[in-house]
Scaffold this motif. Structure first.
Motif, mmCIF file in Angstrom:
data_model
loop_
_atom_site.group_PDB
_atom_site.id
_atom_site.type_symbol
_atom_site.label_atom_id
_atom_site.label_comp_id
_atom_site.label_asym_id
_atom_site.label_seq_id
_atom_site.Cartn_x
_atom_site.Cartn_y
_atom_site.Cartn_z
ATOM 1 N N GLY A 83 0.807 -1.209 0.000
ATOM 2 C CA GLY A 83 0.000 0.000 0.000
ATOM 3 C C GLY A 83 0.840 1.258 0.000
ATOM 4 N N SER A 84 0.579 2.181 0.965
ATOM 5 C CA SER A 84 1.236 3.485 0.993
ATOM 6 C C SER A 84 2.728 3.404 1.277
ATOM 7 C CB SER A 84 0.566 4.374 2.038
ATOM 8 O OG SER A 84 0.666 3.783 3.317
ATOM 9 N N GLY A 85 3.181 2.292 1.814
ATOM 10 C CA GLY A 85 4.616 2.145 2.004
ATOM 11 C C GLY A 85 4.991 1.353 3.230
ATOM 12 N N ILE A 86 6.002 0.522 3.067
ATOM 13 C CA ILE A 86 6.502 -0.297 4.165
ATOM 14 C C ILE A 86 7.980 -0.566 3.913
ATOM 15 C CG2 ILE A 86 6.072 -2.610 3.184
ATOM 16 C CD1 ILE A 86 4.783 -3.279 5.967
ATOM 17 N N LEU A 87 8.739 -0.701 4.977
ATOM 18 C CA LEU A 87 10.124 -1.168 4.892
ATOM 19 C C LEU A 87 10.158 -2.541 5.532
ATOM 20 C CD1 LEU A 87 11.963 2.059 6.123
ATOM 21 C CD2 LEU A 87 11.797 1.272 3.771
ATOM 22 N N HIS A 88 10.747 -3.504 4.841
ATOM 23 C CA HIS A 88 10.812 -4.837 5.453
ATOM 24 C C HIS A 88 12.056 -5.578 5.000
ATOM 25 C CE1 HIS A 88 8.739 -7.647 2.269
ATOM 26 N NE2 HIS A 88 9.544 -6.803 1.693
ATOM 27 N N GLN A 89 12.313 -6.689 5.679
ATOM 28 C CA GLN A 89 13.425 -7.562 5.286
ATOM 29 C C GLN A 89 12.957 -9.008 5.341
ATOM 30 O OE1 GLN A 89 16.820 -7.535 7.857
ATOM 31 N NE2 GLN A 89 15.656 -7.931 9.729
ATOM 32 N N GLU A 90 13.573 -9.831 4.486
ATOM 33 C CA GLU A 90 13.256 -11.263 4.407
ATOM 34 C C GLU A 90 14.575 -12.020 4.386
ATOM 35 O OE1 GLU A 90 9.623 -10.960 1.249
ATOM 36 O OE2 GLU A 90 11.467 -9.847 0.905
ATOM 37 N N MET A 91 14.739 -12.921 5.348
ATOM 38 C CA MET A 91 16.002 -13.642 5.485
ATOM 39 C C MET A 91 15.749 -15.146 5.411
ATOM 40 S SD MET A 91 17.781 -10.932 5.698
ATOM 41 C CE MET A 91 19.435 -11.534 6.058
ATOM 42 N N PRO A 92 16.063 -15.764 4.258
ATOM 43 C CA PRO A 92 15.827 -17.201 4.108
ATOM 44 C C PRO A 92 16.850 -18.051 4.852
ATOM 45 C CG PRO A 92 16.744 -16.262 2.086
ATOM 46 C CD PRO A 92 16.552 -15.128 3.033
ATOM 47 N N LYS A 93 16.393 -19.177 5.349
ATOM 48 C CA LYS A 93 17.267 -20.157 5.993
ATOM 49 C C LYS A 93 16.899 -21.539 5.462
ATOM 50 C CE LYS A 93 17.812 -17.557 10.305
ATOM 51 N NZ LYS A 93 19.155 -17.107 9.960
ATOM 52 N N GLY A 94 17.910 -22.394 5.257
ATOM 53 C CA GLY A 94 17.664 -23.713 4.702
ATOM 54 C C GLY A 94 17.128 -24.695 5.729
ATOM 55 N N ASN A 95 16.684 -25.846 5.229
ATOM 56 C CA ASN A 95 16.271 -26.920 6.128
ATOM 57 C C ASN A 95 17.509 -27.658 6.647
ATOM 58 O OD1 ASN A 95 17.130 -28.538 4.004
ATOM 59 N ND2 ASN A 95 15.068 -29.098 3.336
ATOM 60 N N ALA A 96 17.302 -28.809 7.268
ATOM 61 C CA ALA A 96 18.427 -29.543 7.861
ATOM 62 C C ALA A 96 19.483 -29.939 6.827
ATOM 63 C CB ALA A 96 17.899 -30.787 8.576
ATOM 64 N N LYS A 97 19.065 -30.057 5.574
ATOM 65 C CA LYS A 97 20.000 -30.410 4.499
ATOM 66 C C LYS A 97 20.538 -29.179 3.774
ATOM 67 C CE LYS A 97 17.777 -34.874 3.545
ATOM 68 N NZ LYS A 97 17.108 -35.713 2.512
ATOM 69 N N GLY A 98 20.174 -27.990 4.262
ATOM 70 C CA GLY A 98 20.645 -26.768 3.619
ATOM 71 C C GLY A 98 19.815 -26.342 2.428
ATOM 72 N N LEU A 156 11.169 8.771 0.550
ATOM 73 C CA LEU A 156 12.241 7.914 1.063
ATOM 74 C C LEU A 156 13.404 8.758 1.567
ATOM 75 C CD1 LEU A 156 12.430 4.933 -1.462
ATOM 76 C CD2 LEU A 156 12.149 4.754 1.014
ATOM 77 N N ARG A 157 13.736 9.806 0.809
ATOM 78 C CA ARG A 157 14.879 10.649 1.179
ATOM 79 C C ARG A 157 14.613 11.467 2.437
ATOM 80 N NH1 ARG A 157 15.145 11.425 -4.507
ATOM 81 N NH2 ARG A 157 14.030 13.410 -4.312
ATOM 82 N N ASN A 158 13.392 11.978 2.591
ATOM 83 C CA ASN A 158 13.135 12.889 3.709
ATOM 84 C C ASN A 158 12.465 12.227 4.919
ATOM 85 O OD1 ASN A 158 10.377 12.708 3.127
ATOM 86 N ND2 ASN A 158 10.365 14.569 1.870
ATOM 87 N N GLY A 159 12.331 10.881 4.862
ATOM 88 C CA GLY A 159 11.848 10.172 6.039
ATOM 89 C C GLY A 159 10.349 10.151 6.220
ATOM 90 N N THR A 160 9.593 10.429 5.154
ATOM 91 C CA THR A 160 8.129 10.427 5.261
ATOM 92 C C THR A 160 7.498 9.296 4.462
ATOM 93 O OG1 THR A 160 7.935 11.996 3.414
ATOM 94 C CG2 THR A 160 8.049 12.923 5.641
ATOM 95 N N PHE A 161 8.300 8.285 4.115
ATOM 96 C CA PHE A 161 7.792 7.176 3.294
ATOM 97 C C PHE A 161 6.741 6.362 4.045
ATOM 98 C CE2 PHE A 161 8.072 2.894 1.403
ATOM 99 C CZ PHE A 161 7.917 3.209 0.064
ATOM 100 N N ILE A 162 6.973 6.119 5.333
ATOM 101 C CA ILE A 162 6.025 5.366 6.154
ATOM 102 C C ILE A 162 4.955 6.333 6.660
ATOM 103 C CG2 ILE A 162 5.727 3.836 8.127
ATOM 104 C CD1 ILE A 162 7.479 2.743 5.816
ATOM 105 N N LYS A 163 3.721 6.100 6.261
ATOM 106 C CA LYS A 163 2.623 6.983 6.632
ATOM 107 C C LYS A 163 2.042 6.581 7.985
ATOM 108 C CE LYS A 163 3.178 8.951 2.678
ATOM 109 N NZ LYS A 163 3.920 10.227 2.649
ATOM 110 N N PRO A 164 1.641 7.566 8.812
ATOM 111 C CA PRO A 164 1.047 7.217 10.102
ATOM 112 C C PRO A 164 -0.288 6.505 9.926
ATOM 113 C CG PRO A 164 0.830 9.581 9.650
ATOM 114 C CD PRO A 164 1.710 9.019 8.589
ATOM 115 N N ALA A 165 -0.566 5.571 10.824
ATOM 116 C CA ALA A 165 -1.834 4.839 10.766
ATOM 117 C C ALA A 165 -2.979 5.767 11.150
ATOM 118 C CB ALA A 165 -1.791 3.649 11.713
ATOM 119 N N HIS A 166 -4.105 5.608 10.453
ATOM 120 C CA HIS A 166 -5.277 6.453 10.733
ATOM 121 C C HIS A 166 -6.262 5.687 11.617
ATOM 122 C CE1 HIS A 166 -3.966 9.544 7.976
ATOM 123 N NE2 HIS A 166 -3.790 8.639 7.031
#
Length: 303
Positions: free
Chosen positions: A98-113, A293-303
């Motif tokens: 939607g209006s904007g989010i910052l996130h990260q996704e970090m994959p990890k393998g199973n027991a066999k990698g 993104l540059r000025n820090g207003t990418f994440i909008k406050p919840a209404h």
């Protein structure tokens, strides 16, 4: 009823994303009208931890939805709203940026990698580009599975199919997202609403999308469990199949059976202004996102 013709088959292309994750891209960053409302599809499958462990560090999204489906290993995620969690084998996450989010996704393998999953990007119509971000995390046990008499198994992730409804709802593209396994030699037909754009992604075994337009060139014949199919029609691992218009898709499984995703959605048919993980309708909106993104207003406050 009319069978949807196969208008193109192509192999997913190796590429790298994030902090050096090796993956295969079936489509993305080309013609956004090709599979509207879908923008990108990645197959992140690897058995070498060094090729995926650095993952996808913090990055922004606006104007789209991302659909992550994990088959092997896990994906740990966190975002600017304070959400954290782990997707395991068979789990699904549908994120509406939607209006904007910052996130990260970090994959990890199973027991066999081993690590295997898919990510699909769905566009949002202009009226929903700036909607409040939200997540839908679904565990494998909550995804309905239908088993037909011939052994065909369908996991219904989104949409309705064979009397079952997937647990993810409220998605702009009104999609259908199915994980289909067909036993060796079985021929199967699946209904798809005429108004949807549709594609299949084969990731195990081989199958021929039959009763459709055959590719050019000399066709070689082969018998599969007593049924004659064209070898040149067979789609194998990491193959994207794009369909034309029609009411249904027919698949002839090969000697080892076939497993594929069948995905369809209602086209949005709006202008697309696209830069990396941000997809808007106009260049002005795209430039505003960059300023935010540059000025820090990418994440909008919840209404």
């Amino acid at each position: 009823m009319s069978i949807r013709p196969t208008i193109e088959t192509r192999k997913a292309v190796p590429t790298m994303e994030g902090a050096g994750v090796h993956l295969h891209r079936a489509f993305g960053f080309q013609d956004p009208s090709e599979l509207d409302p879908f923008l990108l599809f990645d197959d992140f499958r690897n058995e070498v931890p060094e090729h995926y462990m650095r993952g996808f560090p913090w990055h922004p999204h606006r104007g789209i939805e991302t659909i992550t489906y994990v088959l092997n290993g896990t994906v740990e995620h966190g975002d600017s709203l304070g959400n954290t969690g782990t997707l395991g084998a068979g789990d699904v996450q549908w994120m509406t940026a939607g209006s904007g989010i910052l996130h990260q996704e970090m994959p990890k393998g199973n027991a066999k990698g081993q690590m295997h999953g898919f990510q699909l990007w769905g566009n949002l119509p202009s009226a929903q580009k700036m909607t409040a971000p939200r997540y839908q995390d679904v565990q494998a046990k909550d995804i309905p599975e239908v088993i037909d008499d011939d052994g065909t198994v369908v996991r219904v992730i989104v949409g309705e199919f064979w009397g079952k409804t997937g647990p993810v709802d409220g998605i702009a593209a009104d999609p259908q997202y199915l994980d289909i396994s067909i036993p060796p030699g079985v021929k199967k037909t699946f209904r798809i609403d005429t108004y949807r754009r549709a594609f299949a992604y084969v990731f195990a075994g081989q199958g021929a999308f039959v009763d459709a337009s055959a590719p050019s060139g000399v066709l070689l014949e082969k018998e599969v469990m007593g049924q004659e199919v064209n070898i040149r029609d067979m789609s194998g691992d990491r193959t994207l199949v794009r369909f034309g218009t029609g009411d249904e898709v027919t698949v002839q499984a090969g000697e080892e059976g076939v497993r594929f995703l069948l995905i369809s959605g209602a086209p949005i048919e709006e202008p697309v202004a696209w830069h990396g993980p941000i997809v808007m309708n106009t260049q002005a909106e795209l430039q505003q996102a960059m300023r935010d993104l540059r000025n820090g207003t990418f994440i909008k406050p919840a209404h």
